[in-house]
Design an enzyme around this catalytic site. Structure first.
Site, PDB file in Angstrom:
ATOM      1  CB  VAL A  74      -1.010   0.050   1.179  1.00 27.49           C
ATOM      2  CG1 VAL A  74      -2.034  -1.070   1.074  1.00 27.49           C
ATOM      3  CG2 VAL A  74      -0.305   0.061   2.521  1.00 27.49           C
ATOM      4  CG  ASN A 100      -6.062  -3.539   9.358  1.00 32.06           C
ATOM      5  OD1 ASN A 100      -6.234  -3.340  10.557  1.00 32.06           O
ATOM      6  ND2 ASN A 100      -5.267  -4.510   8.918  1.00 32.06           N
ATOM      7  CE1 TYR A 165       1.127   1.835  14.557  1.00 34.98           C
ATOM      8  CE2 TYR A 165       0.476   2.803  16.656  1.00 34.98           C
ATOM      9  CZ  TYR A 165       0.248   1.900  15.629  1.00 34.98           C
ATOM     10  OH  TYR A 165      -0.846   1.085  15.670  1.00 34.98           O
ATOM     11  CB  ALA A 166       2.005   8.834  17.946  1.00 34.92           C
ATOM     12  CB  SER A 168       1.611   7.138  10.812  1.00 34.98           C
ATOM     13  OG  SER A 168       1.327   6.115  11.749  1.00 34.98           O
ATOM     14  CE  LYS A 169      -1.836   3.110  12.920  1.00 36.54           C
ATOM     15  NZ  LYS A 169      -2.647   2.391  11.928  1.00 36.54           N
TER      16      LYS A 169
HETATM   17  P1  NAP Z   1      -0.120  -7.036  12.439  1.00 34.57           P
HETATM   18  O1  NAP Z   1      -0.611  -8.279  13.104  1.00 34.57           O
HETATM   19  O2  NAP Z   1       1.327  -6.702  12.519  1.00 34.57           O
HETATM   20  O3  NAP Z   1      -0.589  -7.056  10.889  1.00 34.57           O
HETATM   21  C1  NAP Z   1      -0.260  -5.999  10.057  1.00 34.57           C
HETATM   22  C2  NAP Z   1      -0.916  -6.210   8.724  1.00 34.57           C
HETATM   23  O4  NAP Z   1      -0.567  -5.089   7.880  1.00 34.57           O
HETATM   24  C3  NAP Z   1      -0.456  -7.468   8.021  1.00 34.57           C
HETATM   25  O5  NAP Z   1      -1.561  -8.087   7.397  1.00 34.57           O
HETATM   26  C4  NAP Z   1       0.522  -6.946   6.977  1.00 34.57           C
HETATM   27  O6  NAP Z   1       0.521  -7.709   5.785  1.00 34.57           O
HETATM   28  C5  NAP Z   1      -0.084  -5.602   6.654  1.00 34.57           C
HETATM   29  N1  NAP Z   1       0.883  -4.702   6.028  1.00 34.57           N
HETATM   30  C6  NAP Z   1       2.001  -4.161   6.563  1.00 34.57           C
HETATM   31  N2  NAP Z   1       2.634  -3.400   5.660  1.00 34.57           N
HETATM   32  C7  NAP Z   1       1.900  -3.458   4.519  1.00 34.57           C
HETATM   33  C8  NAP Z   1       2.027  -2.869   3.230  1.00 34.57           C
HETATM   34  N3  NAP Z   1       3.050  -2.059   2.927  1.00 34.57           N
HETATM   35  N4  NAP Z   1       1.080  -3.142   2.292  1.00 34.57           N
HETATM   36  C9  NAP Z   1       0.031  -3.952   2.585  1.00 34.57           C
HETATM   37  N5  NAP Z   1      -0.137  -4.538   3.794  1.00 34.57           N
HETATM   38  C10 NAP Z   1       0.790  -4.288   4.754  1.00 34.57           C
HETATM   39  O7  NAP Z   1      -0.869  -5.747  13.007  1.00 34.57           O
HETATM   40  P2  NAP Z   1      -2.271  -5.572  13.745  1.00 34.57           P
HETATM   41  O8  NAP Z   1      -2.004  -5.523  15.191  1.00 34.57           O
HETATM   42  O9  NAP Z   1      -3.266  -6.534  13.215  1.00 34.57           O
HETATM   43  O10 NAP Z   1      -2.635  -4.090  13.285  1.00 34.57           O
HETATM   44  C11 NAP Z   1      -3.528  -3.808  12.232  1.00 34.57           C
HETATM   45  C12 NAP Z   1      -3.799  -2.320  12.224  1.00 34.57           C
HETATM   46  O11 NAP Z   1      -4.328  -1.941  13.487  1.00 34.57           O
HETATM   47  C13 NAP Z   1      -2.531  -1.481  12.023  1.00 34.57           C
HETATM   48  O12 NAP Z   1      -2.829  -0.351  11.255  1.00 34.57           O
HETATM   49  C14 NAP Z   1      -2.174  -1.080  13.429  1.00 34.57           C
HETATM   50  O13 NAP Z   1      -1.420   0.103  13.459  1.00 34.57           O
HETATM   51  C15 NAP Z   1      -3.543  -0.904  14.038  1.00 34.57           C
HETATM   52  N6  NAP Z   1      -3.560  -0.983  15.495  1.00 34.57           N
HETATM   53  C16 NAP Z   1      -3.173  -2.110  16.135  1.00 34.57           C
HETATM   54  C17 NAP Z   1      -3.212  -2.132  17.522  1.00 34.57           C
HETATM   55  C18 NAP Z   1      -2.819  -3.355  18.310  1.00 34.57           C
HETATM   56  O14 NAP Z   1      -2.798  -3.282  19.532  1.00 34.57           O
HETATM   57  N7  NAP Z   1      -2.542  -4.484  17.709  1.00 34.57           N
HETATM   58  C19 NAP Z   1      -3.618  -1.009  18.234  1.00 34.57           C
HETATM   59  C20 NAP Z   1      -4.002   0.118  17.540  1.00 34.57           C
HETATM   60  C21 NAP Z   1      -3.982   0.120  16.160  1.00 34.57           C
HETATM   61  P3  NAP Z   1       1.731  -8.707   5.348  1.00 34.57           P
HETATM   62  O15 NAP Z   1       2.101  -9.516   6.543  1.00 34.57           O
HETATM   63  O16 NAP Z   1       1.090  -9.482   4.244  1.00 34.57           O
HETATM   64  O17 NAP Z   1       2.851  -7.824   4.877  1.00 34.57           O
END
Ligand code: NAP
Length: 256
Positions: A74, A100, A165-166, A168-169
């Site tokens: 992305v 996401n 990260y903050a 970006s969010k």
């Molecule tokens: P995660 O388990 O690390 O998964 C991240 C996902 O993003 C993976 O599917 C990965 O795909 C994909 N991704 C990363 N870089 C990419 C790129 N350049 N193009 C397309 N896909 C990409 O993270 P998560 O915890 O599920 O987080 C998902 C979202 O929620 C994120 O935006 C994160 O910032 C947000 N969030 C998470 C939390 C938390 O506590 N976990 C809290 C607040 C917000 P591949 O593996 O296929 O590369």
């Protein structure tokens, strides 16, 4: 004032096409499962984890849903354009976009490299701009659409060690509110969801002490599940939220 119809809540996304970025695991895959469970055809975007995206698709299909994996980084503007064109060519429309995909490269700002700053901004913030930029013209023509951007409580209240990260969010929140104002007149809703600490690989990577401190700071005393984020996204993607736009909703067990 007409008589209100009782909405059909079951499988309310039947016939809709949803693109979920970063849906190969974690919160993204939970969002894909929830949308597919409501009847949507889900495009499961991945970057590095092709096999896991195919497994998400297989699980959706095994449960009677419809999904397809689609690879795209992305952070690449042109690649996002090609992904959108491919989806439009095959399905004719996209009704729901969930931005996401996200990464972390945590460090104290005094030690943060330019590369780590750019990498996080390019994926988390610019990536959302890319998909929105390419899909908006189709949403405008349809005069209907739902965009949900996955922000974070870090973008709402900040977090030491996460300046990139903050930023970006928080940027995603500004993007959400501005695009919401631009598109509201065409019946397109744009909202942000800000999760707190959610059990995924992203938070599993936290040092044990940081993790314990994080849980201690959550009024509900536990981390959230990806499914709990998915449920809110499904609500914002469906008709029941048609009068909600430009909002940031935290799913954080009371943290903020
Ligand atoms: P995660 O388990 O690390 O998964 C991240 C996902 O993003 C993976 O599917 C990965 O795909 C994909 N991704 C990363 N870089 C990419 C790129 N350049 N193009 C397309 N896909 C990409 O993270 P998560 O915890 O599920 O987080 C998902 C979202 O929620 C994120 O935006 C994160 O910032 C947000 N969030 C998470 C939390 C938390 O506590 N976990 C809290 C607040 C917000 P591949 O593996 O296929 O590369």
């Amino acid at each position: 004032m007409g008589e209100e119809k009782i909405p059909a809540l079951d499988r309310e996304l039947t016939g809709r096409v949803a693109l979920v970025t970063g849906a190969s695991r974690g919160i993204g895959s939970a969002i894909a499962f929830t949308l597919a469970g409501q009847g949507a055809t889900v495009l499961v975007n991945y970057n590095g984890s092709r096999q896991r995206a195919l497994e998400v698709v297989a699980q959706i299909e095994a449960a009677g849903g419809t999904a397809r994996a689609i690879g795209c980084d992305v952070s690449d503007f042109a690649a996002c354009g090609r992904m959108v064109e491919e989806i439009i060519a095959d399905y004719g429309h996209v009704d729901i976009l969930v931005n996401n995909a996200g990464v972390t490269r945590d460090n104290l700002v005094a030690r943060m490299s330019e590369e780590d700053y750019d990498c996080v901004l390019n994926t988390n913030l610019k990536g959302a701009f890319h998909t929105i930029r390419h899909l908006t013209r189709y949403f405008l023509r349809q005069k209907k659409g739902k965009i949900v951007n996955i922000s974070s409580v870090s973008g709402v209240i900040g977090n030491a060690g996460q300046a990139n990260y903050a930023a970006s969010k928080a940027g995603l929140i500004g993007l959400t509110k501005s695009v919401a104002k631009e598109l509201a007149g065409r019946n397109i809703c744009v909202n942000a969801v800000a999760p707190g600490f959610i059990e995924t690989e992203m938070t599993l990577g936290m040092p044990e002490k940081t993790r314990e401190a994080a849980v201690a700071s959550i009024p509900m005393g536990r981390m959230g599940s990806p499914r709990e984020v998915g449920e809110l996204v499904a609500f914002l993607a469906g008709d029941r939220s048609d009068y909600i736009t430009g909002q940031v909703i935290c799913v954080d067990g009371g943290l903020t």
